[in-house]
Enzyme design. Structure first.
Site, short mmCIF file in Angstrom:
data_model
loop_
_atom_site.label_atom_id
_atom_site.label_comp_id
_atom_site.label_asym_id
_atom_site.label_seq_id
_atom_site.Cartn_x
_atom_site.Cartn_y
_atom_site.Cartn_z
N ASP A 74 98.44 13.69 54.86
CA ASP A 74 98.49 14.99 55.54
C ASP A 74 99.86 15.66 55.46
OD1 ASP A 74 99.98 13.50 57.42
OD2 ASP A 74 99.19 14.67 59.09
N GLU A 75 100.65 15.28 54.47
CA GLU A 75 102.03 15.77 54.44
C GLU A 75 102.51 16.07 53.02
OE1 GLU A 75 105.62 13.65 56.54
OE2 GLU A 75 103.67 13.15 57.41
N ASP A 100 102.93 19.51 57.58
CA ASP A 100 102.35 18.31 58.19
C ASP A 100 101.16 18.77 59.05
OD1 ASP A 100 101.80 15.85 59.28
OD2 ASP A 100 103.66 15.67 60.41
N1 DCP Z 1 97.53 7.33 60.59
C1 DCP Z 1 97.00 6.04 60.70
N2 DCP Z 1 97.73 5.03 61.29
C2 DCP Z 1 98.97 5.29 61.78
C3 DCP Z 1 99.53 6.58 61.66
C4 DCP Z 1 98.77 7.60 61.07
O1 DCP Z 1 95.87 5.82 60.25
N3 DCP Z 1 99.66 4.30 62.38
C5 DCP Z 1 96.70 8.40 60.01
C6 DCP Z 1 95.97 9.18 61.08
C7 DCP Z 1 96.70 10.47 61.20
C8 DCP Z 1 97.26 10.66 59.81
O2 DCP Z 1 97.48 9.35 59.29
O3 DCP Z 1 95.86 11.54 61.60
C9 DCP Z 1 98.54 11.46 59.77
O4 DCP Z 1 99.56 10.79 60.51
P1 DCP Z 1 100.63 11.56 61.36
O5 DCP Z 1 101.70 10.59 61.67
O6 DCP Z 1 101.02 12.80 60.65
O7 DCP Z 1 99.90 11.89 62.74
P2 DCP Z 1 98.85 13.01 63.12
O8 DCP Z 1 98.61 13.98 62.01
O9 DCP Z 1 97.62 12.34 63.62
O10 DCP Z 1 99.55 13.71 64.36
P3 DCP Z 1 100.76 14.75 64.41
O11 DCP Z 1 100.16 16.01 64.94
O12 DCP Z 1 101.73 14.15 65.34
O13 DCP Z 1 101.29 14.89 63.01
CA CA Z 2 102.03 13.01 58.64
CA CA Z 3 100.36 14.97 60.93
#
Ligand code: DCP
Ligand code: CA
Ligand code: CA
Length: 363
Positions: A110-111, A9
């Site tokens: 991203d996963e 992730d």
């Molecule tokens: N995303 C989005 N709206 C949301 C949740 C996520 O557009 N409600 C998008 C932005 C994030 C990406 O998806 O960058 C990946 O989501 P993650 O939940 O994996 O969150 P992040 O990668 O940003 O943070 P973390 O470091 O907690 O994984």
């Molecule tokens: Ca994610």
């Molecule tokens: Ca993430």
């Protein structure tokens, strides 16, 4: 032999890409917003970097609320297309670690789940090394950090990856699974939502360990057969769901062994040309176009390397594929001295070709 699944992730993905593109952002709170077009601050937060999270700014909240939490934060609009390109390149790196093409499952931008049971022969230390290698490759090639979780199944791998975020690597072997789970809140079990958590609470169940030791009959009573038995198993760290390729993430690929090991462009290109022909034929048969072109190279020392390029738009045209491969091969040969043994072509980012006009332009 234990199964081994790796879950990757990316850390604060959209915001991390923005920081990479503009290093002056590092250290400041960064908020990436999906603007709705209604009013100056209408829309919701896609993500924020860890500095912004210290102020309570989170994914999903209104951007107007985020501004109130920190007026000095940097607000940037979502650039989805661009993030998708970065995601594609990361997936290209990750794909190489899977037991096979089918044992690679991208679950979001991203996963990813990667089954490495066969590659590591059930050895978790081997999987840890792969995890370390994955982190290093992504950092080298994309200047981004990720968090890796390794476990005997998807459930444990997924939960392990969020254990030491950001930039984490957590390995939970089969034997460690139940102690890893037992003191957690039920809501932390992957797959348990608010409604289920509230019902468990009502039953007096406060930890995952308590679910595991609950009577399955009472769980089925409350949650029904499917969910009830799933809860009982999951709480014990049991999850048999396979890692599998998702629809829409498919790719078309061909690979061939050269008549002799070579680093001569003129000798390799005709082989590549034939492979490209096959790939185009398959794409047309399936009615798809592609956005991502990858050159796969296996050198005489049996090391696999890839070079890829994302096109401006999805196509299924021989000439475009050919010229891209030609360039990727030239770049590769310039940088590498070892002779090539096998060569391959892969296209991904497949899209259905809906209109007849586009189909006609293939020929
Ligand atoms: N995303 C989005 N709206 C949301 C949740 C996520 O557009 N409600 C998008 C932005 C994030 C990406 O998806 O960058 C990946 O989501 P993650 O939940 O994996 O969150 P992040 O990668 O940003 O943070 P973390 O470091 O907690 O994984
Ligand atoms: Ca994610
Ligand atoms: Ca993430």
């Amino acid at each position: 032999m234990s199964r081994i699944v790796i879950h990757v992730d990316m850390d604060y993905f959209y915001a991390a890409i923005e920081e990479r593109e503009d290093p002056s952002l590092i250290g400041r709170p960064v908020v990436v917003c999906m603007y709705s077009g209604r009013g100056e601050h209408g829309g919701s937060v896609s993500t924020s970097n860890y500095t912004a999270r210290e102020y309570g700014i989170k994914s999903g909240m209104p951007c107007s609320r985020a501004i109130k939490l920190n007026q000095d934060a940097v607000f940037l609009p979502v650039r989805k297309e661009f993030y998708t390109e970065v995601s594609d390149s990361i997936m290209e790196i990750l794909r190489l670690y899977a037991d096979s093409d089918e044992s690679f499952e991208q679950i979001s931008i991203d996963e990813t789940f990667i089954e490495v049971t066969a590659n590591c022969n059930g050895d978790f230390e081997c999987a840890r090394k792969l995890g370390e290698d994955i982190k290093q490759k992504i950092l080298e090639k994309e200047q981004l950090t990720c968090s890796v979780g390794i476990g005997p199944n998807k459930l444990i791998a997924k939960m392990a990856s969020s254990e030491n975020k950001p930039d984490g690597l957590t390995v939970i072997s089969e034997n460690e699974s139940s102690s890893f789970l037992k003191d957690r809140f039920p809501s932390q079990l992957w797959g348990v939502g608010d409604v289920t958590a509230a019902r468990l609470e009502k039953m007096g169940i406060k930890t995952v360990g308590q679910i595991a030791s609950s009577d399955i009959v009472s769980l089925i009573d409350v949650f029904g057969k499917k969910k009830g038995s799933w809860l009982k198993k999951a709480a014990q760290g049991i999850d048999e769901s396979p890692v599998r390729q998702r629809e829409g993430s498919e790719q078309i690929g061909r690979i061939a062994t050269l008549p002799e090991n070579s680093s001569d462009h003129d000798l390799i290109m005709p082989v590549l040309d034939n492979l490209a022909d096959d790939v185009i034929r398959k794409a047309i048969e399936r009615g798809v176009s592609f956005r991502q072109v990858t050159l796969i190279v296996i050198t005489s020392d049996f090391k696999t390397q890839t070079r890829n390029h994302t096109l401006q738009r999805a196509v299924a045209e021989k000439e475009i594929l050919r010229s891209n491969l030609d360039k990727l091969l030239k770049d590769f040969l310039e940088e590498n001295k070892s002779a090539i043994r096998r060569i391959g072509v892969r296209v991904a980012g497949l899209q259905e070709v809906s209109s007849q006009t586009t189909l006609a332009s293939y020929f």
